[in-house]
Design an enzyme around this catalytic site. Structure first.
Site, mmCIF file in Angstrom:
data_model
loop_
_atom_site.group_PDB
_atom_site.id
_atom_site.type_symbol
_atom_site.label_atom_id
_atom_site.label_comp_id
_atom_site.label_asym_id
_atom_site.label_seq_id
_atom_site.Cartn_x
_atom_site.Cartn_y
_atom_site.Cartn_z
ATOM 1 N N ARG A 1 0.363 -1.451 7.670
ATOM 2 C CA ARG A 1 0.906 -0.274 6.964
ATOM 3 C C ARG A 1 1.935 0.493 7.799
ATOM 4 O O ARG A 1 2.509 1.477 7.304
ATOM 5 C CB ARG A 1 -0.238 0.668 6.528
ATOM 6 C CG ARG A 1 -1.133 0.061 5.447
ATOM 7 C CD ARG A 1 -1.969 1.105 4.719
ATOM 8 N NE ARG A 1 -1.140 2.009 3.918
ATOM 9 C CZ ARG A 1 -1.617 3.042 3.219
ATOM 10 N NH1 ARG A 1 -2.912 3.315 3.237
ATOM 11 N NH2 ARG A 1 -0.799 3.812 2.521
ATOM 12 N N CYS B 1 -5.721 9.049 -3.764
ATOM 13 C CA CYS B 1 -4.956 8.207 -2.825
ATOM 14 C C CYS B 1 -3.555 7.918 -3.332
ATOM 15 O O CYS B 1 -2.653 7.655 -2.550
ATOM 16 C CB CYS B 1 -5.646 6.864 -2.612
ATOM 17 S SG CYS B 1 -7.333 6.918 -2.088
ATOM 18 N N HIS C 1 -11.692 6.738 4.485
ATOM 19 C CA HIS C 1 -10.821 7.920 4.519
ATOM 20 C C HIS C 1 -11.633 9.088 3.987
ATOM 21 O O HIS C 1 -12.421 8.926 3.038
ATOM 22 C CB HIS C 1 -9.605 7.750 3.586
ATOM 23 C CG HIS C 1 -8.450 6.978 4.159
ATOM 24 N ND1 HIS C 1 -7.724 6.078 3.410
ATOM 25 C CD2 HIS C 1 -7.884 7.004 5.388
ATOM 26 C CE1 HIS C 1 -6.748 5.571 4.163
ATOM 27 N NE2 HIS C 1 -6.828 6.099 5.366
ATOM 28 N N ASP D 1 -10.791 11.352 2.018
ATOM 29 C CA ASP D 1 -10.583 11.646 0.589
ATOM 30 C C ASP D 1 -11.324 10.687 -0.336
ATOM 31 O O ASP D 1 -11.250 10.814 -1.555
ATOM 32 C CB ASP D 1 -9.089 11.727 0.238
ATOM 33 C CG ASP D 1 -8.372 10.381 0.305
ATOM 34 O OD1 ASP D 1 -9.012 9.360 0.630
ATOM 35 O OD2 ASP D 1 -7.156 10.351 0.013
ATOM 36 N N ASP E 1 0.810 -1.221 0.000
ATOM 37 C CA ASP E 1 0.000 0.000 0.000
ATOM 38 C C ASP E 1 0.845 1.274 0.000
ATOM 39 O O ASP E 1 0.294 2.382 0.072
ATOM 40 C CB ASP E 1 -0.946 0.015 1.211
ATOM 41 C CG ASP E 1 -2.226 -0.791 0.964
ATOM 42 O OD1 ASP E 1 -2.577 -1.028 -0.209
ATOM 43 O OD2 ASP E 1 -2.878 -1.175 1.968
ATOM 44 N N ARG F 1 -9.989 5.500 10.567
ATOM 45 C CA ARG F 1 -8.520 5.425 10.494
ATOM 46 C C ARG F 1 -7.806 6.451 11.375
ATOM 47 O O ARG F 1 -6.747 6.178 11.895
ATOM 48 C CB ARG F 1 -8.050 5.615 9.048
ATOM 49 C CG ARG F 1 -8.527 4.521 8.104
ATOM 50 C CD ARG F 1 -7.961 3.174 8.493
ATOM 51 N NE ARG F 1 -8.287 2.130 7.556
ATOM 52 C CZ ARG F 1 -7.567 1.837 6.476
ATOM 53 N NH1 ARG F 1 -6.489 2.511 6.199
ATOM 54 N NH2 ARG F 1 -7.934 0.866 5.690
ATOM 55 N N ASN G 1 -1.569 8.924 2.089
ATOM 56 C CA ASN G 1 -1.592 8.609 3.510
ATOM 57 C C ASN G 1 -0.257 8.833 4.212
ATOM 58 O O ASN G 1 -0.170 8.717 5.430
ATOM 59 C CB ASN G 1 -2.023 7.157 3.734
ATOM 60 C CG ASN G 1 -3.408 6.892 3.199
ATOM 61 O OD1 ASN G 1 -3.599 6.048 2.338
ATOM 62 N ND2 ASN G 1 -4.386 7.642 3.681
HETATM 63 N N1 ARG Z 1 -5.431 -0.288 0.989
HETATM 64 C C1 ARG Z 1 -5.191 1.032 1.476
HETATM 65 C C2 ARG Z 1 -5.698 1.138 2.893
HETATM 66 O O1 ARG Z 1 -6.695 0.564 3.192
HETATM 67 C C3 ARG Z 1 -5.833 2.045 0.587
HETATM 68 C C4 ARG Z 1 -5.521 3.457 0.959
HETATM 69 C C5 ARG Z 1 -6.265 4.460 0.164
HETATM 70 N N2 ARG Z 1 -5.819 5.757 0.460
HETATM 71 C C6 ARG Z 1 -6.577 6.849 0.599
HETATM 72 N N3 ARG Z 1 -5.987 7.972 0.792
HETATM 73 N N4 ARG Z 1 -7.876 6.789 0.642
HETATM 74 O O2 ARG Z 1 -5.119 1.778 3.737
#
Ligand code: ARG
Length: 270
Positions: A82, A252, A158, A160, A57, A129, A63
């Protein structure tokens, strides 16, 4: 941006991800190249991060951190899967010349994925998150007003994924991702809100990258593109389906280093 050399669906940390629905490596590479080309055609210059095996990721650089002027607040990822990204993000940002701070102790914070400026206000998504208390403290650290928005739907985990400031007074959003209070906060504070329909939200319509008056999104958002054109924007669609499998799309896959178009501080920066 970070090339998708080691990108794949290796774990499941959001409802879009299934290790049984793998990304097509070659197609993901082509889609990522297409996004980069679209951004460059809009006038962006792209700096790259080196991909690392075992951190699939890392491609989702939104992020990594939230950038404010010459500062960056690096992420503290909620999921252990992550967390290995953060030392790399920190080193990259420091090497780029930014002054890097950690988020407040023990609180998770997922960078520009959950913290977006519109005008002089930082809109901050929490619950899935990032922690609400962390956003407030970040606002105090930076001396900016924060409006926390609770994210109500796990598919829009998220900020975004459901909110995209276009300018200091306009933003695209998916109302269904917010609770009633969050919707009221947006209505009361963003002069022009452009709602997207549920099917286009699921195509990541809100996960757009704004470069000047160009707005780059995943394919499959024709109604939004029509509305953007009517408002004087130039929408570009570029297919990103292989990244949707991980719960991400155009925005993202990028981290804006010189300030989003919608951020008031960008306009006043030297
Ligand atoms: N698989 C990643 C996660 O779940 C995707 C992140 C997507 N990023 C974002 N800025 N929306 O963390």
């Amino acid at each position: 941006m970070c090339p998708p050399l080691f990108y794949g669906i290796e774990y499941e940390i959001n409802p879009w991800m299934s290790t049984e629905r793998q990304a097509d490596h070659k197609l993901a590479g082509e889609q990522w190249d297409g996004l980069r080309a679209a951004l460059q055609s809009a006038g962006a210059s792209i700096e790259l991060m080196t991909p690392v095996k075992g951190l699939p990721d890392l491609v989702f650089t939104a992020n990594a951190a939230m950038v404010y002027r010459d500062r960056a607040i690096v992420a503290r990822f909620k999921h252990p899967q992550r967390q290995g990204e953060t030392p790399l993000d920190r080193a990259w940002l420091e090497h780029d010349g930014l002054s890097v701070d950690d988020p407040p102790a023990d609180l998770s914070f997922e960078g520009a994925g959950d913290a977006l400026f519109c005008g002089d206000t930082l809109y901050a998504g929490y619950r899935m998150r990032s922690d609400a208390g962390g956003h407030q403290q970040i606002g105090e650290m930076l001396g900016v007003r924060v409006l926390p928005l609770e994210l109500a739907d796990p598919y829009y985990y998220h900020l975004d994924t459901c909110f995209c400031p276009l300018s200091q007074s306009e933003a695209v959003y998916f109302p269904g991702a917010f609770d009633e209070y969050g919707q009221k906060v947006l209505e009361a504070n963003v002069p022009t809100l452009i709602p997207v329909a549920a099917d286009e939200a699921r195509s990541f319509a809100c996960n757009a990258v704004v470069v000047g008056k160009t707005v780059v999104t995943n394919a499959g958002c024709p109604q939004l593109h029509k509305q953007l054109k009517e408002r004087g924007y130039t929408p570009i669609a570029t297919p990103l389906g292989e990244f949707v499998k991980a719960g991400g799309s155009a925005k993202c896959l990028t981290l804006r280093l010189d300030g989003e178009e919608a951020a008031a501080w960008k306009q006043t920066a030297d």
